[in-house]
Design a protein around this motif. Structure first.
Motif, PDB file in Angstrom:
ATOM      1  N   ALA A   3       5.558   0.817   2.335  1.00 46.93           N
ATOM      2  CA  ALA A   3       6.178   1.498   1.204  1.00 46.93           C
ATOM      3  C   ALA A   3       5.220   1.603   0.033  1.00 46.93           C
ATOM      4  O   ALA A   3       5.581   1.357  -1.114  1.00 46.93           O
ATOM      5  N   GLN A   4       3.978   1.972   0.326  1.00 45.52           N
ATOM      6  CA  GLN A   4       2.967   2.036  -0.723  1.00 45.52           C
ATOM      7  C   GLN A   4       3.372   2.953  -1.859  1.00 45.52           C
ATOM      8  O   GLN A   4       3.089   2.690  -3.019  1.00 45.52           O
ATOM      9  N   GLY A   5       4.066   4.025  -1.528  1.00 48.96           N
ATOM     10  CA  GLY A   5       4.487   4.955  -2.565  1.00 48.96           C
ATOM     11  C   GLY A   5       5.555   4.379  -3.470  1.00 48.96           C
ATOM     12  O   GLY A   5       5.771   4.892  -4.572  1.00 48.96           O
ATOM     13  N   LEU A   6       6.227   3.319  -3.019  1.00 50.57           N
ATOM     14  CA  LEU A   6       7.284   2.696  -3.801  1.00 50.57           C
ATOM     15  C   LEU A   6       6.777   1.498  -4.595  1.00 50.57           C
ATOM     16  O   LEU A   6       7.433   1.062  -5.543  1.00 50.57           O
ATOM     17  N   SER A   7       5.655   0.956  -4.210  1.00 51.80           N
ATOM     18  CA  SER A   7       5.108  -0.234  -4.852  1.00 51.80           C
ATOM     19  C   SER A   7       3.944   0.139  -5.765  1.00 51.80           C
ATOM     20  O   SER A   7       3.223   1.103  -5.509  1.00 51.80           O
ATOM     21  N   GLU A   8       3.738  -0.649  -6.789  1.00 57.59           N
ATOM     22  CA  GLU A   8       2.573  -0.460  -7.633  1.00 57.59           C
ATOM     23  C   GLU A   8       1.354  -1.049  -6.938  1.00 57.59           C
ATOM     24  O   GLU A   8       1.494  -1.827  -5.985  1.00 57.59           O
ATOM     25  N   PRO A   9       0.153  -0.686  -7.375  1.00 58.82           N
ATOM     26  CA  PRO A   9      -1.066  -1.173  -6.712  1.00 58.82           C
ATOM     27  C   PRO A   9      -1.094  -2.687  -6.604  1.00 58.82           C
ATOM     28  O   PRO A   9      -0.574  -3.404  -7.463  1.00 58.82           O
ATOM     29  N   GLU A  10      -1.709  -3.164  -5.546  1.00 60.86           N
ATOM     30  CA  GLU A  10      -1.807  -4.599  -5.311  1.00 60.86           C
ATOM     31  C   GLU A  10      -2.490  -5.284  -6.493  1.00 60.86           C
ATOM     32  O   GLU A  10      -3.512  -4.821  -6.984  1.00 60.86           O
TER      33      GLU A  10
END
Length: 404
Positions: free
Chosen positions: A135-142
């Motif tokens: 869900a990279q599009g839902l999470s902010e950058p690591e």
């Protein structure tokens, strides 16, 4: 919040600035001497769906059961005599029921001796790279990793509400972290401990764990393993052992929790009601500290600086010392149909699970989340946002069992 990854130097500078503004560490230290969900997931808050009543132990690995608990065991086909004589140690994987009423946790005096505590393995929930990137599009950058910092000793002066949660799983003794929290319906006399759901229940593929005990300010002086061999009982457990006589977690965790957190991660929280192994005042009175819980579920952007405290037990740590990480949270999600979680940079490992996340609200340190999941390289931690569902678990525990 974060739109790009910051350099380590820039991140450290920003953290120092925010920390100075909030006084998070100072506020938490003062507590030692002072005294959201989806809405579709309802708490496991029925009396028969959240807990067990503890019985007094008589030592020697045997227990004496009150009649009501003995009756409940018999209802589940358990031979009470065999159970009292040591059957509580046996795990039948085929019969390890996940129904909440099967959680029974009688006090067994002498079970959690220092050596057994040190043998407990971390109960971590590791997210795979695939899960974390789904869900990279839902999470902010690591986030940039934040190196965990050792808490100052003695712990009872600097972070008294923080401690370790020990329990038995089918795999053997295990350990998490926990925090003493206030009981709004029993002010000044709380017996409530906040931890992670996966520290009390295995989730969708299992049941309740056993022999849950909370040890506030464990290893008060932060002694090494070699030094603990000659440490006194008061140094290892300055406030004694506190057995969970009731426990509650969310239906979201019970139904959706898995080895990697799974769909239950966003609901991975639990409340214990504890009592001392041997008589005495309430937990809050004994420790002299307890924290309010913030159920406003602020967004990551609005939450400000957070600090995570716990006892990491997986290498390079050994579970004997308390550590903390301070960072500004970002948004993290495992799926579009799940509530978002908080994520901070932190190098703490398994064993820190269940440890509280704190922020300063109106000048007071409050618990706002707990450690739930992290990646295999131990660069960050994620914890649930505590909203209405979490408050329902808490309120039911307080109203139904708090005064007992």
């Amino acid at each position: 919040m974060r739109s790009t990854r910051m350099s380590a130097a820039r991140a450290r500078g920003r953290r120092r600035t925010v920390l100075a503004a909030t006084g998070l560490v100072a506020a938490l230290a003062l507590t030692a001497t002072a005294c959201g969900g989806s809405g579709e997931d309802e708490a496991s808050h029925k009396p028969d769906a959240a807990a067990s009543r503890a019985a007094d132990g008589n030592g020697g690995g045997k227990v004496t059961l009150p009649s009501d608990l003995a009756d409940r065991l018999e209802e589940h086909g358990i031979d009470v005599d065999k159970w009292k004589d040591g059957g509580w140690k046996d795990w039948d994987r085929d019969k390890w029921l996940s129904e909440a009423q099967d959680f029974v946790n009688p006090v067994i005096e002498g079970l959690w001796e220092p050596e057994r505590m040190r043998s407990a393995e971390e109960a971590d929930k590791t997210v795979t790279t695939k899960d974390a990137s789904a869900a990279q599009g839902l999470s902010e950058p690591e986030p940039v990793p934040v190196r965990a910092e050792a808490e100052k000793t003695p712990y009872h002066d600097n972070a008294a509400p923080v401690g370790k949660v020990f329990f038995d799983s089918p795999e053997g003794p295990a350990v998490c972290s926990g925090t003493v929290v206030k009981d709004v319906n029993h002010p000044g006399k709380s017996n409530l401990v906040w931890t992670a759901g996966h520290c009390v229940h295995a989730g969708g593929n299992g049941g309740w764990y056993r022999n849950l005990v909370f040890v506030p300010a464990y290893n008060d002086l932060g002694r090494s393993e070699a030094e603990l061999g000659s440490a006194s009982a008061s140094e290892i457990a300055p406030y004694g052992n506190w057995w969970a006589d009731w426990a509650s977690t969310s239906n979201g965790w019970i139904q959706g929790g898995s080895e990697s957190g799974g769909a239950g991660a966003a609901y991975d929280y639990a409340v214990l009601h504890v009592k001392p192994e041997q008589g005495g005042k309430s937990l809050e009175e004994t420790v002299g500290a307890a924290l309010d819980v913030d159920f406003s579920a602020p967004s990551a952007a609005a939450a400000g600086q957070m600090g995570a405290w716990g006892y990491p037990a997986a290498p390079p740590y050994n579970g004997l010392q308390m550590f903390k990480c301070l960072d500004a949270p970002g948004r993290f999600s495992l799926s579009a149909d799940l509530p978002s979680m908080y994520r901070i940079g932190c190098t703490m490992t398994g064993g820190s699970s269940g440890g509280g996340w704190f922020r300063v609200l109106d000048g007071e340190t409050v618990l706002v989340s707990n450690t739930s999941i992290g990646p295999t390289d131990n660069t960050w931690l994620a914890g649930p946002r505590l909203g209405e569902d979490a408050e329902a678990v808490y309120q039911n525990m307080s109203r139904t069992y708090g005064g007992r």
